[in-house]
Enzyme design. Structure first.
Site, PDB file in Angstrom:
ATOM      1  CB  CYS A   1      35.889  36.449  39.510  1.00 25.08           C
ATOM      2  SG  CYS A   1      37.482  35.691  39.160  1.00 25.08           S
TER       3      CYS A   1
ATOM      4  CG  ASN B   1      40.940  32.815  42.258  1.00 27.25           C
ATOM      5  OD1 ASN B   1      41.666  32.083  42.929  1.00 27.25           O
ATOM      6  ND2 ASN B   1      40.874  34.104  42.491  1.00 27.25           N
TER       7      ASN B   1
ATOM      8  CB  CYS C   1      40.340  37.718  34.885  1.00 30.57           C
ATOM      9  SG  CYS C   1      40.893  36.765  33.460  1.00 30.57           S
ATOM     10  NE  ARG C   2      35.169  38.697  36.434  1.00 34.60           N
ATOM     11  CZ  ARG C   2      33.920  38.267  36.405  1.00 34.60           C
ATOM     12  NH1 ARG C   2      32.911  39.117  36.338  1.00 34.60           N
ATOM     13  NH2 ARG C   2      33.660  36.972  36.428  1.00 34.60           N
ATOM     14  CB  SER C   3      38.534  37.230  42.320  1.00 33.04           C
ATOM     15  OG  SER C   3      38.979  36.035  41.738  1.00 33.04           O
TER      16      SER C   3
ATOM     17  CG  ASP D   1      35.278  37.131  32.981  1.00 30.61           C
ATOM     18  OD1 ASP D   1      36.507  37.387  32.906  1.00 30.61           O
ATOM     19  OD2 ASP D   1      34.837  36.017  33.317  1.00 30.61           O
TER      20      ASP D   1
END
Length: 162
Positions: free
Chosen positions: A8, A11, A13-15, A127
């Protein structure tokens, strides 16, 4: 061993959420020894930091560990290290491909996470750093990780037939 990298922007939140959820699923299926998982960001703003508090709170709620996870930036070495490089949005995919340059050996698969969920009719995983909607992202990631495991299993079956 099969290897997966989630990418993401920062690095945090999402990933890392995808890394933690996928690891949790692998453990539940007794596959943690067969599939290596990591995450990275295309940007360098949060290097060395733990996942975002919203990601941590959500993972805590579901009893999913994020222990030892720290933000890092995607690197050219990741291209040869990972079999599946799963980008959270179109910009992440573009920026990740730019890091890898002209490398292409047909082995590494770089694609968008939402390619795993064509029924959702969305191009990108939103995001939550900007939207604040960690629950929506968790729902997408949870389902997408299930589909990714199915894809890996299918790819391995196809590979073993060759």
């Amino acid at each position: 061993m099969i290897s997966v990298l989630f990418v993401c922007l920062g690095n945090i939140c999402r990933s890392p959420m995808a890394e933690a959820v996928f690891r949790h699923r692998l453990t539940a299926c007794n596959l943690e020894q067969d599939i290596q998982v990591d995450s990275a960001g295309t940007g360098d703003w949060h290097l060395g930091k733990v996942p975002h508090e919203g990601t941590r709170a959500l993972l805590d709620r579901f009893g999913i560990s994020y222990e030892g996870m720290r933000a890092r930036q995607v690197s050219i070495e990741d291209y040869s290290k990972f079999d599946y490089i799963v980008c959270m949005d179109s910009n992440n995919e573009r920026d990740t491909r730019a890091v890898f340059g002209s490398k292409s050996d047909g082995h590494t698969k770089v694609f968008k996470f939402m390619d795993l969920l064509p029924d959702k009719k969305m191009d990108d995983v939103p995001d939550p750093y900007y939207t604040g909607n960690f629950d929506e992202v968790y729902d997408l990631i949870s389902l997408g990780c299930e589909r990714l495991l199915e894809r890996i299993t299918h790819d391995q079956l196809e590979h073993s037939k060759v």
